[in-house]
Design a protein around this motif. Sequence first.
Motif, PDB file in Angstrom:
ATOM      1  N   THR A 111     -59.449 -56.018-110.145  1.00 50.29           N
ATOM      2  CA  THR A 111     -59.072 -57.153-109.309  1.00 50.29           C
ATOM      3  C   THR A 111     -59.758 -57.044-107.962  1.00 50.29           C
ATOM      4  O   THR A 111     -59.894 -55.949-107.408  1.00 50.29           O
ATOM      5  CB  THR A 111     -57.540 -57.243-109.117  1.00 50.29           C
ATOM      6  OG1 THR A 111     -57.238 -58.357-108.274  1.00 50.29           O
ATOM      7  CG2 THR A 111     -56.965 -55.991-108.505  1.00 50.29           C
ATOM      8  N   ALA A 112     -60.198 -58.199-107.433  1.00 49.16           N
ATOM      9  CA  ALA A 112     -60.892 -58.212-106.143  1.00 49.16           C
ATOM     10  C   ALA A 112     -60.680 -59.556-105.468  1.00 49.16           C
ATOM     11  O   ALA A 112     -60.807 -60.610-106.096  1.00 49.16           O
ATOM     12  CB  ALA A 112     -62.385 -57.959-106.330  1.00 49.16           C
ATOM     13  N   ASN A 113     -60.360 -59.508-104.180  1.00 45.06           N
ATOM     14  CA  ASN A 113     -60.316 -60.700-103.344  1.00 45.06           C
ATOM     15  C   ASN A 113     -61.695 -60.851-102.712  1.00 45.06           C
ATOM     16  O   ASN A 113     -62.131 -59.971-101.967  1.00 45.06           O
ATOM     17  CB  ASN A 113     -59.234 -60.552-102.282  1.00 45.06           C
ATOM     18  CG  ASN A 113     -59.074 -61.792-101.425  1.00 45.06           C
ATOM     19  OD1 ASN A 113     -60.053 -62.404-100.999  1.00 45.06           O
ATOM     20  ND2 ASN A 113     -57.834 -62.159-101.141  1.00 45.06           N
ATOM     21  N   ASP A 134     -63.471 -54.756-118.449  1.00 51.22           N
ATOM     22  CA  ASP A 134     -63.176 -55.699-119.531  1.00 51.22           C
ATOM     23  C   ASP A 134     -62.575 -57.005-119.012  1.00 51.22           C
ATOM     24  O   ASP A 134     -62.798 -58.063-119.602  1.00 51.22           O
ATOM     25  CB  ASP A 134     -62.188 -55.072-120.520  1.00 51.22           C
ATOM     26  CG  ASP A 134     -62.737 -53.813-121.160  1.00 51.22           C
ATOM     27  OD1 ASP A 134     -63.848 -53.868-121.707  1.00 51.22           O
ATOM     28  OD2 ASP A 134     -62.054 -52.774-121.092  1.00 51.22           O
ATOM     29  N   VAL A 135     -61.790 -56.920-117.943  1.00 59.81           N
ATOM     30  CA  VAL A 135     -61.148 -58.097-117.367  1.00 59.81           C
ATOM     31  C   VAL A 135     -61.334 -58.050-115.856  1.00 59.81           C
ATOM     32  O   VAL A 135     -61.071 -57.021-115.223  1.00 59.81           O
ATOM     33  CB  VAL A 135     -59.646 -58.162-117.707  1.00 59.81           C
ATOM     34  CG1 VAL A 135     -58.989 -59.344-117.021  1.00 59.81           C
ATOM     35  CG2 VAL A 135     -59.439 -58.226-119.211  1.00 59.81           C
ATOM     36  N   LEU A 136     -61.794 -59.160-115.293  1.00 59.01           N
ATOM     37  CA  LEU A 136     -61.996 -59.268-113.843  1.00 59.01           C
ATOM     38  C   LEU A 136     -61.139 -60.404-113.315  1.00 59.01           C
ATOM     39  O   LEU A 136     -61.270 -61.557-113.748  1.00 59.01           O
ATOM     40  CB  LEU A 136     -63.476 -59.543-113.546  1.00 59.01           C
ATOM     41  CG  LEU A 136     -63.839 -59.842-112.088  1.00 59.01           C
ATOM     42  CD1 LEU A 136     -63.551 -58.636-111.197  1.00 59.01           C
ATOM     43  CD2 LEU A 136     -65.309 -60.260-111.982  1.00 59.01           C
ATOM     44  N   ALA A 137     -60.250 -60.083-112.367  1.00 62.96           N
ATOM     45  CA  ALA A 137     -59.410 -61.087-111.718  1.00 62.96           C
ATOM     46  C   ALA A 137     -59.881 -61.238-110.283  1.00 62.96           C
ATOM     47  O   ALA A 137     -59.974 -60.250-109.544  1.00 62.96           O
ATOM     48  CB  ALA A 137     -57.943 -60.658-111.750  1.00 62.96           C
ATOM     49  N   LEU A 138     -60.202 -62.472-109.883  1.00 63.35           N
ATOM     50  CA  LEU A 138     -60.704 -62.726-108.531  1.00 63.35           C
ATOM     51  C   LEU A 138     -59.775 -63.690-107.802  1.00 63.35           C
ATOM     52  O   LEU A 138     -59.233 -64.626-108.402  1.00 63.35           O
ATOM     53  CB  LEU A 138     -62.111 -63.328-108.583  1.00 63.35           C
ATOM     54  CG  LEU A 138     -63.201 -62.465-109.230  1.00 63.35           C
ATOM     55  CD1 LEU A 138     -64.538 -63.200-109.214  1.00 63.35           C
ATOM     56  CD2 LEU A 138     -63.323 -61.120-108.520  1.00 63.35           C
ATOM     57  N   GLN A 139     -59.619 -63.461-106.510  1.00 59.27           N
ATOM     58  CA  GLN A 139     -58.858 -64.351-105.641  1.00 59.27           C
ATOM     59  C   GLN A 139     -59.775 -64.865-104.532  1.00 59.27           C
ATOM     60  O   GLN A 139     -60.799 -64.252-104.226  1.00 59.27           O
ATOM     61  CB  GLN A 139     -57.648 -63.631-105.032  1.00 59.27           C
ATOM     62  CG  GLN A 139     -56.699 -63.053-106.078  1.00 59.27           C
ATOM     63  CD  GLN A 139     -57.141 -61.678-106.562  1.00 59.27           C
ATOM     64  OE1 GLN A 139     -57.464 -60.807-105.764  1.00 59.27           O
ATOM     65  NE2 GLN A 139     -57.162 -61.483-107.874  1.00 59.27           N
ATOM     66  N   GLU A 140     -59.388 -65.998-103.940  1.00 52.41           N
ATOM     67  CA  GLU A 140     -60.213 -66.697-102.936  1.00 52.41           C
ATOM     68  C   GLU A 140     -61.612 -66.967-103.506  1.00 52.41           C
ATOM     69  O   GLU A 140     -62.633 -66.781-102.853  1.00 52.41           O
ATOM     70  CB  GLU A 140     -60.270 -65.908-101.623  1.00 52.41           C
ATOM     71  CG  GLU A 140     -58.909 -65.702-100.995  1.00 52.41           C
ATOM     72  CD  GLU A 140     -58.953 -65.242 -99.545  1.00 52.41           C
ATOM     73  OE1 GLU A 140     -59.965 -65.523 -98.865  1.00 52.41           O
ATOM     74  OE2 GLU A 140     -57.972 -64.619 -99.099  1.00 52.41           O
TER      75      GLU A 140
END
Length: 330
Positions: A111-113, A134-140
């Motif tokens: 995960t990364a903002n 395997d999974v990338l979660a991004l914010q903003e």
Amino acid sequence: MSTQTLAGPRLARRRGPVLTLLCWLAVAPLALWAVVRLGGLERGPLVQLVAFTPYAAAASPLPLVLALALRRWGPAALATLAALALVGAVAPRAIADDGTVASGPELRVLTANVLGGAGDPAALVGLVRDARVDVLALQEFDPGTGAALDRLGLVTLLPYRQLNPVADASGSALYSRYPLTDGGVRRNAGGFTQAYGTLRVPGAPAVLVESVHPASPYSLAMLDDWRDDLRAEPPATPRGPLRILAGDFNATLDHAPLRDLLDTGYADAAATAGAGLAGTWGPYDGDPIPPVTIDHVLVDRRIGVRRVAVHPPAGSDHRPVLAELTLPAG
């Protein structure tokens, strides 16, 4: 008997109450902090202050040492209770817990903002490649970042996605190596959006994954939205589908609303791995703020946690968090 001989005891009697008051004044703030933290009583400006509880825990022995040195037993007793409460609340995050042992496939979640486009897409793609994410979660997540990531090869590494690029920093994204179905985007009361989908990993049950971003409690006016957004996060479903929430929660494990979410059946991956005190937000863009841990990967307690690493920031004021997990066999 000389005047000089009598002066010593008189001076000591006058200084005694002053030193006692000094001890009580040193102990009282930490005792109140412990009450607020353990009782989940943070309100108003205390919401921001509670984020720094690990620093209060580290400082908590100092008033105790002072009280013991001056033989003020009342303040010493209160200081002992406060120190035990604060250290007891914080220290377990630095101790690895064997946790759940799962026998299914491994899953690496990052995960990364990306700070509304200020992040470094090349560094992010390099981390995804090197860490075999395997999974990338991004914010903003903004349109420019999305286009740059694909130009740099993310479309090949993580071809499945649920994207909501927005120019005003309210965007959200999920990228996956494995098929991502039943996707969508929801908007929180505080304005940020959250991309979600169901992950289909061969050899494991389906996993519901969401890129989390509740409102920030940066001002008193935002506190209601902050609480409402955290309360609206999907609870764990211990007797139903597996869930993973990854993102910028704008809350630490010392905030009561996040602990309430954990109590539904999640584990904080970093705390489980003994990495729960690694700061993820603070001074990385130049602000003189001590690091605090507000980026998390929360996992269903049926999911095993092998390792968690916090990586250097890539142009953002947040550090990416990588959780290496093991899914149940399915």
